[in-house]
Design a protein around this motif. Structure first.
Motif, PDB file in Angstrom:
ATOM      1  N   VAL A 561       0.814  -1.207   0.000  1.00  0.00           N
ATOM      2  CA  VAL A 561       0.000   0.000   0.000  1.00  0.00           C
ATOM      3  C   VAL A 561       0.850   1.261   0.000  1.00  0.00           C
ATOM      4  CG1 VAL A 561      -0.175  -0.039   2.520  1.00  0.00           C
ATOM      5  CG2 VAL A 561      -1.927   1.133   1.184  1.00  0.00           C
ATOM      6  N   VAL A 562       2.050   1.219   0.562  1.00  0.00           N
ATOM      7  CA  VAL A 562       2.888   2.420   0.639  1.00  0.00           C
ATOM      8  C   VAL A 562       3.294   2.896  -0.750  1.00  0.00           C
ATOM      9  CG1 VAL A 562       5.144   3.277   1.392  1.00  0.00           C
ATOM     10  CG2 VAL A 562       3.731   1.935   2.942  1.00  0.00           C
ATOM     11  N   ALA A 563       3.635   1.933  -1.631  1.00  0.00           N
ATOM     12  CA  ALA A 563       4.072   2.301  -2.982  1.00  0.00           C
ATOM     13  C   ALA A 563       2.915   2.733  -3.850  1.00  0.00           C
ATOM     14  CB  ALA A 563       4.814   1.130  -3.627  1.00  0.00           C
ATOM     15  N   GLU A 572       1.348   7.465   5.951  1.00  0.00           N
ATOM     16  CA  GLU A 572       1.824   8.451   6.914  1.00  0.00           C
ATOM     17  C   GLU A 572       2.296   7.789   8.198  1.00  0.00           C
ATOM     18  OE1 GLU A 572       2.358  11.630   6.500  1.00  0.00           O
ATOM     19  OE2 GLU A 572       1.672  11.472   4.422  1.00  0.00           O
ATOM     20  N   ALA A 573       1.631   6.709   8.582  1.00  0.00           N
ATOM     21  CA  ALA A 573       2.058   5.992   9.780  1.00  0.00           C
ATOM     22  C   ALA A 573       3.439   5.397   9.594  1.00  0.00           C
ATOM     23  CB  ALA A 573       1.034   4.900  10.109  1.00  0.00           C
ATOM     24  N   TYR A 574       3.697   4.849   8.391  1.00  0.00           N
ATOM     25  CA  TYR A 574       5.032   4.278   8.149  1.00  0.00           C
ATOM     26  C   TYR A 574       6.079   5.372   8.024  1.00  0.00           C
ATOM     27  CZ  TYR A 574       3.472  -0.528   7.748  1.00  0.00           C
ATOM     28  OH  TYR A 574       2.997  -1.777   8.024  1.00  0.00           O
ATOM     29  N   ARG A 575       5.703   6.543   7.537  1.00  0.00           N
ATOM     30  CA  ARG A 575       6.647   7.663   7.502  1.00  0.00           C
ATOM     31  C   ARG A 575       7.049   8.057   8.920  1.00  0.00           C
ATOM     32  NH1 ARG A 575       3.176   9.843   3.169  1.00  0.00           N
ATOM     33  NH2 ARG A 575       4.323   9.639   1.180  1.00  0.00           N
ATOM     34  N   SER A 576       6.053   8.044   9.833  1.00  0.00           N
ATOM     35  CA  SER A 576       6.363   8.357  11.227  1.00  0.00           C
ATOM     36  C   SER A 576       7.302   7.316  11.818  1.00  0.00           C
ATOM     37  CB  SER A 576       5.062   8.428  12.030  1.00  0.00           C
ATOM     38  OG  SER A 576       5.324   8.632  13.402  1.00  0.00           O
ATOM     39  N   ILE A 577       7.081   6.065  11.469  1.00  0.00           N
ATOM     40  CA  ILE A 577       7.968   5.009  11.960  1.00  0.00           C
ATOM     41  C   ILE A 577       9.378   5.192  11.388  1.00  0.00           C
ATOM     42  CG2 ILE A 577       8.380   2.525  11.876  1.00  0.00           C
ATOM     43  CD1 ILE A 577       5.334   2.148  11.935  1.00  0.00           C
ATOM     44  N   SER A 608       6.919  -5.636   7.127  1.00  0.00           N
ATOM     45  CA  SER A 608       8.309  -5.693   6.635  1.00  0.00           C
ATOM     46  C   SER A 608       8.438  -5.034   5.272  1.00  0.00           C
ATOM     47  CB  SER A 608       8.770  -7.150   6.555  1.00  0.00           C
ATOM     48  OG  SER A 608       8.778  -7.739   7.829  1.00  0.00           O
ATOM     49  N   ILE A 609       7.589  -5.419   4.303  1.00  0.00           N
ATOM     50  CA  ILE A 609       7.741  -4.898   2.946  1.00  0.00           C
ATOM     51  C   ILE A 609       7.329  -3.438   2.855  1.00  0.00           C
ATOM     52  CG2 ILE A 609       5.460  -5.598   2.125  1.00  0.00           C
ATOM     53  CD1 ILE A 609       6.972  -6.479  -0.484  1.00  0.00           C
ATOM     54  N   ASN A 610       6.298  -3.027   3.637  1.00  0.00           N
ATOM     55  CA  ASN A 610       5.900  -1.619   3.594  1.00  0.00           C
ATOM     56  C   ASN A 610       6.915  -0.731   4.297  1.00  0.00           C
ATOM     57  OD1 ASN A 610       3.049  -1.111   2.356  1.00  0.00           O
ATOM     58  ND2 ASN A 610       2.855  -3.047   3.492  1.00  0.00           N
ATOM     59  N   LEU A 611       7.544  -1.249   5.346  1.00  0.00           N
ATOM     60  CA  LEU A 611       8.606  -0.480   5.992  1.00  0.00           C
ATOM     61  C   LEU A 611       9.801  -0.333   5.056  1.00  0.00           C
ATOM     62  CD1 LEU A 611       9.749   0.926   8.495  1.00  0.00           C
ATOM     63  CD2 LEU A 611      10.493  -1.322   9.321  1.00  0.00           C
ATOM     64  N   ASP A 701      21.763   0.985   1.980  1.00  0.00           N
ATOM     65  CA  ASP A 701      21.644   1.912   3.115  1.00  0.00           C
ATOM     66  C   ASP A 701      20.849   1.280   4.256  1.00  0.00           C
ATOM     67  OD1 ASP A 701      23.008   3.986   1.754  1.00  0.00           O
ATOM     68  OD2 ASP A 701      21.162   4.443   0.646  1.00  0.00           O
ATOM     69  N   TYR A 702      19.832   0.495   3.933  1.00  0.00           N
ATOM     70  CA  TYR A 702      19.018  -0.192   4.948  1.00  0.00           C
ATOM     71  C   TYR A 702      18.768  -1.628   4.499  1.00  0.00           C
ATOM     72  CZ  TYR A 702      17.981   4.279   7.187  1.00  0.00           C
ATOM     73  OH  TYR A 702      18.098   5.475   7.831  1.00  0.00           O
ATOM     74  N   ILE A 703      18.732  -2.510   5.463  1.00  0.00           N
ATOM     75  CA  ILE A 703      18.426  -3.916   5.219  1.00  0.00           C
ATOM     76  C   ILE A 703      17.309  -4.313   6.187  1.00  0.00           C
ATOM     77  CG2 ILE A 703      19.292  -6.272   5.172  1.00  0.00           C
ATOM     78  CD1 ILE A 703      22.109  -5.007   4.844  1.00  0.00           C
ATOM     79  N   VAL A 704      16.190  -4.816   5.647  1.00  0.00           N
ATOM     80  CA  VAL A 704      15.043  -5.241   6.460  1.00  0.00           C
ATOM     81  C   VAL A 704      14.906  -6.755   6.328  1.00  0.00           C
ATOM     82  CG1 VAL A 704      12.563  -5.042   6.847  1.00  0.00           C
ATOM     83  CG2 VAL A 704      13.883  -3.028   6.133  1.00  0.00           C
TER      84      VAL A 704
END
Length: 763
Positions: A561-563, A572-577, A608-611, A701-704
Motif C-alpha cells: 500500500v505504501v508504494a 503516513e504511519a510508516y513515515r512516522s515510523i 516488513s515490505i511496507n517499511l 543503506d538499509y536492510i530489512v
C-alpha cells in the motif's frame, strides 16, 4: 541489552480506565443496539400479553382507649358500673387482625368456593364478582380442590370440560387428566368431580371462548391472604391501624378487607359481652327454677291460712318475721358472695375456669373495681386463646397479654383476700343475730310460728325472684349497650383503589437500563476473560519497550500500500515510523532491521515490505530479505518468483547476484526466501549468511529482514545476531498479552540488541 522505557506512565492494574471502557463500548455499539431492541421487545410482549395490573386497597380503624357502653351505674346505682379499659396495646390488636382464626372466619362467611377466570392470550383474567357461570356442588360428593379446570361453551346448552394436573384426593396427591362434555343445568359427574354448571346470563355463552375455574380450599385462601396483607400502626403516638392488601381483582380485595374488619369488630363485641352473656344464662336458669319455687311457696301460705283459719300475724310476730327475713336475706347474699369469692380465688390460675366465671354484680357484689377486674381478665384469656391459633410460643403479642394477665391476676387476688375476710365476718355476725331472733320466735304461739315460717319462705323466694328479674333487666341493657372500642375511619372502597406494581413506563425504563447494562456487562466480562491486546495501554502496562508506531488498518486491496497509495493514512504511519527509526539507528554502520512476531497472522510480512518500501521512497537503497524459509509469503506481496532465494544461496546453489532482485519500487531490492528447505535453522547458522549480510551492508543503506515467528522456531533469534535493531509486530485483537512476557524475557536476556515494539493496528 539496552531497554528504552515507554513515554507514558502506566496505570495501576486495579484502576478503571474509563477511556478504554468507552472505546470498547463504541467498538461494539451494535451490541447495545441489539440489546435495546430485544429488551424493548420483551417489555412490549410482557405488558401486552402477560402483565396483569395489580391494585392496592386499604382501610383504617381507630382503637379507642375507653368503652362507649351505657353508664349503667347511673341507672342502677353502680351495680353494673362500666369498666374503664386500660390503654390499648396496638401490638395485641395487630396480632388479632393477623390471626389465622379471624381470616378463616372471613372466608367462611364470604363463601369463595369457586374462582372463575377468562383466558386472554397467555394469561387468565379474574371475573370476580361477575362470574358468567354458577357451580352447584353436591353435598355428599366433594370435588378436588386447587386443580384448574378448562371450560369452553360448545353451543346453547353444551360445553367442553378438561383438566390436566395434580390435586389432593383424601389427602393423597392424585394426577387427574380428562376431557369430557357436559350440558348446562345437568349434573356433570366422573371419577373425581360431581357438580352442576349453570349459565347465569340471559343469553347463551360465547362459543369457543375459554374459561377456567377451580374449587378453593379455605386453608389455602387463608394462608395466601395472610401472606400478602399488610397490617401496621400509622405512627407511634397514634391508635390508628392501617390494613392493606394487593391483588388483580380489586373488588375481591375490597370485600376481604371489609369482611376482616367486620369479623374483627364482632370478635371484639364477643370478647366484651362474654361474661355478661354467661351471667344472663345463669340468671335465666335460676329464674326458671325460682318461678316454680315461688308458686309453690305462695300456694303453701294460702293453704296454711285456709286450713288453720289464721288470717294475720300479730304485731310481735310480724316484727320477728320482718327481722328474720332481713337477716336471712342478708346472710344468703353474704354466703353467696363468700362462695363466689372463694371459687374465684381458686379459679384464678385456671384459664378455662376463669373464662366461665359469672360477673360479680350477678351475686350482688357492688364493687366496680372487682367487676372491672373479672371482665378484663375474661377478655384477656379470650384474646390469648385466639392468638394461640396463629402465633408461636414467645410471640411478643402473646407475651404482652400474659404480662397483662399476671398484672390483673395479682391485683384481683389481693382484692379477693380482703373481700373473703370481710364476707366471713359478715356471715358470722348475721348467724348470731339470726340465733337471737329464733329464740324470740319460740315464745310465740305454735300456729303463728308455723305461719311465720311459711310466709318467710314465700317472701324470701319472692325477694330472690325480684332480685333476679332486676339483674336480668340490667344485663339485657348492658348487652344492648355494648359497643366495640373500634371505629372504622375509612372502609375499603372501590373508588379508592390505586394501581400497584410496576407501571408500563417504569417497565420500559427498566428495559432500557437492562438493554444498556446487560450488553455492557457481557462486553466487560468478555474483555476481562479476553487475553488479547486491544489498546496501546495494554502494551504500555505489560512491557517497558518503546512503541515506535501504530499502523492503522488498510482498506486497500493490495498489501504494498505504501508504494501504490502514498497519501493514505497508513503511509503516513510508516513515515512516522521511518523518522523514529532514523533516531534509533543514529550510530554509524547501523542499518540492519529485524522484523519479528511471536505467532503467525500478526502482520509481520505486511509491515516488513511496507517499511522497506517507505525507506526506499526516501532515496535510500534498501534490501528486504525473506528469512522466513518455513512459510514464505513475502514473494507473493512483491509479486516475484521464489525459485531461487536465501535457501538456495545458503546451500551454495545460487550466487548473490542471482538471488538479489530489483523491484518496481525505486531503490528497493528483494531477496526472497527461496524453496522451503528441511533445515532452515541450520542454514542460517552457516557462515554464508554472515557473508551475505556483510556484502549487503556494503551495498545498501538499509536492510530489512522478515523473520519467522520467534515463539515457534529459533530462526529469528539466529538472524538477530546480524541486526542492529529488532522490531516486534503486535496486532490488536490477535496478539495475546502473555506474548509480551516472552518479548520482555528475550530483551532481558540480551538475545537481541534492542527490543522495539510496533503495534500493528487492524480495526
Amino acid at each position: 541489552m539496552h531497554l528504552t522505557p515507554t513515554s507514558n506512565q502506566s496505570r495501576p492494574d486495579d484502576e478503571i480506565d474509563l477511556v478504554r471502557v468507552l472505546f470498547l463500548f463504541v467498538r461494539k455499539w451494535h451490541w447495545f443496539l441489539a440489546g435495546l431492541v430485544v429488551a424493548f421487545a420483551c417489555a412490549f410482549v410482557y405488558t401486552r400479553y402477560f402483565k396483569q395490573q395489580s391494585y392496592a386497597i386499604n382501610t383504617s380503624i381507630l382503637i379507642t382507649d375507653d368503652s362507649k357502653d351505657l353508664d349503667l351505674g347511673a341507672v342502677f346505682g353502680n351495680s353494673m358500673a362500666d369498666f374503664r379499659y386500660s390503654p390499648v396495646a396496638l401490638e395485641n390488636e395487630i396480632e388479632l387482625l393477623k390471626s389465622y382464626t379471624l381470616a378463616r372466619r372471613v372466608f367462611e362467611k364470604l363463601n369463595w368456593r369457586v374462582s372463575w377466570y377468562r383466558k386472554e392470550f397467555f394469561m387468565l383474567k379474574g371475573l370476580y364478582p361477575n362470574e358468567p357461570f354458577l357451580v352447584q356442588e353436591e353435598t355428599d360428593a366433594p370435588n378436588p380442590e386447587g386443580l384448574t379446570l378448562s371450560m369452553q361453551p360448545a353451543g346453547d346448552n353444551a360445553y367442553f370440560l378438561s383438566a390436566d394436573g395434580e390435586a389432593m384426593v383424601n389427602d393423597i396427591p392424585v394426577s387427574i387428566r380428562f376431557k369430557a362434555t357436559g350440558e348446562f343445568g345437568k349434573p356433570f359427574q366422573n371419577e373425581y368431580f360431581h357438580f352442576t354448571l349453570y349459565n347465569k346470563g340471559a343469553t347463551p355463552p360465547e362459543k369457543g371462548r375459554e374459561y377456567c375455574f377451580h374449587f378453593n380450599q379455605v386453608n389455602t385462601l387463608t394462608r395466601a391472604y395472610l401472606k400478602k396483607q399488610q397490617i401496621e400502626p400509622v405512627g407511634r403516638q397514634s391508635q390508628v391501624i392501617r390494613l392493606s392488601t394487593k391483588g388483580v381483582e380489586p373488588l375481591r380485595e375490597t370485600h376481604y378487607l371489609n369482611g376482616l374488619i367486620g369479623e374483627y369488630i364482632d370478635q371484639h363485641v364477643d370478647f366484651r359481652t362474654a361474661a355478661k352473656r354467661r351471667s344472663l344464662e345463669f340468671i335465666n336458669k335460676r329464674l326458671d327454677g325460682i318461678s316454680d319455687s315461688l308458686t309453690a311457696a305462695g300456694t303453701a301460705v294460702t293453704r296454711f291460712r285456709s286450713q288453720n283459719r289464721v288470717l294475720d300475724i300479730s304485731a310481735k310476730g310480724g316484727l320477728v318475721m320482718q327481722q328474720l327475713g332481713e337477716i336471712e336475706q342478708d346472710r344468703s347474699k353474704s354466703q353467696m358472695q363468700l362462695d363466689y369469692f372463694s371459687n374465684l380465688l381458686r379459679y384464678l390460675e385456671n384459664s378455662d375456669s376463669i373464662r366461665h366465671v359469672l360477673m360479680p354484680s350477678v351475686v350482688g357484689v357492688q364493687d366496680p373495681s372487682l367487676n372491672a377486674f373479672v371482665l378484663k381478665l375474661s377478655e384477656l384469656y379470650s384474646r390469648r386463646a385466639v392468638l394461640a391459633f396463629s402465633t408461636y410460643a414467645g410471640n411478643p403479642a402473646s407475651q404482652l397479654i400474659d404480662n397483662e394477665i399476671n398484672q390483673v391476676t395479682g391485683q384481683l387476688r389481693e382484692s379477693l383476700v380482703n373481700l373473703i375476710s370481710n364476707a366471713r365476718l359478715s356471715v358470722q355476725a348475721l348467724q348470731r343475730r339470726e340465733a337471737d331472733i329464733d329464740r324470740q320466735m319460740n315464745n310465740l304461739p305454735a300456729k303463728e310460728q308455723q305461719l311465720i315460717s311459711v310466709t318467710r319462705q314465700y317472701e324470701l323466694t319472692n325477694d330472690i325472684y325480684t332480685y333476679l328479674l332486676q339483674k336480668q333487666a340490667e344485663t339485657d341493657i348492658a348487652l344492648a349497650s355494648t359497643v366495640p372500642n373500634v371505629q372504622v375511619i375509612d372502609p375499603a372502597r372501590i373508588e379508592r383503589i390505586e394501581e400497584a406494581g410496576t407501571s408500563d413506563n417504569m417497565l420500559y425504563l427498566m428495559a432500557f437500563l437492562a438493554g444498556v447494562a446487560l450488553p455492557g456487562v457481557v462486553i466487560l466480562t468478555l474483555e476481562t476473560l479476553n487475553n488479547t491486546i486491544h489498546l496501546q495501554e495494554d502494551v504500555e502496562k505489560l512491557s517497558p519497550l518503546t512503541i515506535i508506531g501504530n499502523v492503522p488498518h488498510s482498506a486497500s486491496s493490495t498489501e504494498l500500500v505504501v508504494a501504490e497509495n502514498p497519501q493514505a493514512p497508513i503511509t503516513e504511519a510508516y513515515r512516522s515510523i521511518r523518522t523514529n527509526l532514523q533516531y534509533m539507528l543514529s550510530e554509524n554502520g547501523q542499518k540492519v532491521i529485524g522484523i519479528h512476531s511471536i505467532r503467525p497472522g500478526e502482520g509481520k510480512s505486511f509491515s516488513s515490505i511496507n517499511l522497506a518500501c517507505i525507506l526506499a521512497l526516501n532515496s535510500k537503497k534498501t534490501l528486504i530479505i525473506g528469512s522466513d524459509m518455513r512459510k514464505p509469503r513475502l514473494h507473493e506481496i512483491a509479486d516475484r518468483k521464489n525459485e531461487a532465494g536465501l535457501s538456495t544461496f545458503l546451500i551454495g546453489r545460487s550466487t548473490y547476484e542471482e538471488v538479489v532482485q530489483s523491484t518496481q519500487v525505486e531503490n528497493l531490492w528483494f531477496l526472497p526466501a527461496g524453496p522451503v528447505p528441511p533445515n532452515p535453522s541450520e542454514l542460517l547458522e552457516r557462515d554464508l549468511f554472515h557473508t551475505l549480510m556483510e556484502r549487503a551492508r556494503e551495498e545498501f543503506d538499509y536492510i530489512v529482514i522478515d523473520n519467522a515467528p520467534v515463539s515457534m522456531v529459533t530462526d529469528g533469534l539466529i538472524t538477530a545476531r546480524e541486526t542492529d535493531l529488532n522490531i516486534f509486530i503486535l496486532r490488536y485483537g490477535v496478539s495475546r498479552k502473555d506474548q509480551l512476557t516472552f518479548i520482555n524475557d528475550v530483551a532481558a536476556k540480551k538475545i537481541m540488541s534492542h527490543g522495539i515494539c510496533i503495534v500493528h493496528k487492524f480495526i
